[in-house]
Design a protein around this motif. Structure first.
Motif, short mmCIF file in Angstrom:
data_model
loop_
_atom_site.label_atom_id
_atom_site.label_comp_id
_atom_site.label_asym_id
_atom_site.label_seq_id
_atom_site.Cartn_x
_atom_site.Cartn_y
_atom_site.Cartn_z
N UNK A 1 0.81 -1.21 0.00
CA UNK A 1 0.00 0.00 0.00
C UNK A 1 0.84 1.26 0.00
N UNK A 2 1.86 1.29 0.84
CA UNK A 2 2.74 2.46 0.88
C UNK A 2 3.50 2.63 -0.43
N UNK A 3 4.00 1.54 -0.96
CA UNK A 3 4.74 1.61 -2.23
C UNK A 3 3.85 2.16 -3.35
N UNK A 4 2.60 1.72 -3.40
CA UNK A 4 1.68 2.22 -4.43
C UNK A 4 1.44 3.71 -4.28
N UNK A 5 1.27 4.19 -3.05
CA UNK A 5 1.06 5.63 -2.83
C UNK A 5 2.29 6.41 -3.29
N UNK A 6 3.47 5.93 -2.93
CA UNK A 6 4.70 6.61 -3.32
C UNK A 6 4.87 6.59 -4.83
N UNK A 7 4.60 5.44 -5.45
CA UNK A 7 4.73 5.33 -6.91
C UNK A 7 3.77 6.26 -7.65
N UNK A 8 2.60 6.48 -7.08
CA UNK A 8 1.60 7.34 -7.73
C UNK A 8 1.97 8.82 -7.65
N UNK A 9 2.93 9.15 -6.84
CA UNK A 9 3.33 10.55 -6.63
C UNK A 9 4.33 10.96 -7.71
N UNK A 10 3.84 11.16 -8.91
CA UNK A 10 4.68 11.54 -10.05
C UNK A 10 4.00 12.67 -10.81
N UNK A 11 4.79 13.45 -11.51
CA UNK A 11 4.25 14.51 -12.36
C UNK A 11 4.22 14.04 -13.80
N UNK A 12 3.15 14.35 -14.49
CA UNK A 12 3.10 14.16 -15.94
C UNK A 12 3.60 15.47 -16.54
N UNK A 13 4.91 15.56 -16.71
CA UNK A 13 5.53 16.81 -17.17
C UNK A 13 4.96 17.27 -18.50
N UNK A 14 4.84 16.37 -19.45
CA UNK A 14 4.37 16.75 -20.79
C UNK A 14 2.97 17.34 -20.72
N UNK A 15 2.08 16.72 -19.93
CA UNK A 15 0.72 17.23 -19.79
C UNK A 15 0.72 18.64 -19.22
N UNK A 16 1.51 18.88 -18.18
CA UNK A 16 1.54 20.21 -17.57
C UNK A 16 2.10 21.24 -18.54
N UNK A 17 3.15 20.89 -19.25
CA UNK A 17 3.74 21.83 -20.22
C UNK A 17 2.73 22.15 -21.31
N UNK A 18 2.00 21.14 -21.77
CA UNK A 18 0.97 21.36 -22.79
C UNK A 18 -0.15 22.25 -22.27
N UNK A 19 -0.55 22.05 -21.01
CA UNK A 19 -1.63 22.88 -20.42
C UNK A 19 -1.24 24.34 -20.39
#
Length: 182
Positions: free
Chosen positions: A153-171
């Motif tokens: 459970x902890x590993x999944x929470x940590x793994x989900x903590x990522x930025x989609x850089x391309x999406x943000x730059x496009x926005x």
């Protein structure tokens, strides 16, 4: 918003004291109730604190770039880690502070600041810092010799903590405003 404001390190320390420590408290309580050893409790505390910092940096980045027109932190003059890292360049610091002050009152100025931050690599630097804290959290989970259930459970929470850089730059690239900057 006056003066130079806090450095990225100062902001990170504030985040540790606010978001990181709160998550660490939850983790310590859970580890104690589960009968963890003192070493496991400390490792879970450190993992949760690192996760909390990573999560908050990601949240700050999303606030700035997912909807540049709304940009609550820019509108309120809040100095987050991405903003503090953008201000590190001494050669343009006073001009950047002035741009941030304009962003408090102008949608067009918020969009322009976001575009400049993207061009200056703020999303990439923030993402790299998030990855640093994620790695710290994962390392502490290894130190905790976690159980399969809790660790998963902890590993999944940590793994989900990522930025989609391309999406943000496009926005930011597609943000439009008919307002004049300033």
């Amino acid at each position: 918003m006056s003066g130079g404001g806090p450095t990225p390190l100062m902001v990170e320390q504030q985040v540790r004291g606010k978001t990181g420590e709160r998550r660490a408290l939850y983790s310590v309580l859970a580890a104690r109730f589960a009968g963890g050893t003192e070493a496991q409790i400390v490792a879970y505390e450190r993992a949760a604190c690192a996760f909390g910092i990573a999560r908050q940096l990601g949240s700050d980045c999303l606030d700035l770039f997912a909807d540049p027109e709304a940009g609550r932190d820019l509108k309120n003059g809040t100095r987050t880690w991405p903003i503090a890292t953008w201000l590190e360049g001494e050669d343009t610091r006073s001009e950047r502070v002035a741009a941030l002050e304009r962003a408090c009152v102008s949608v067009a100025a918020r969009i322009e600041v976001c575009r400049r931050m993207v061009a200056d690599g703020v999303i990439e630097r923030t993402s790299a810092r998030i990855e640093f804290w994620r790695a710290q959290a994962h390392a502490e989970l290894v130190n905790a010799k976690r159980s399969a259930e809790g660790g998963f459970g902890l590993r999944r929470m940590i793994d989900a903590c990522r930025l989609d850089q391309r999406l943000l730059i496009d926005r930011v690239g597609t943000a439009e405003s008919t307002n004049a900057v300033g």
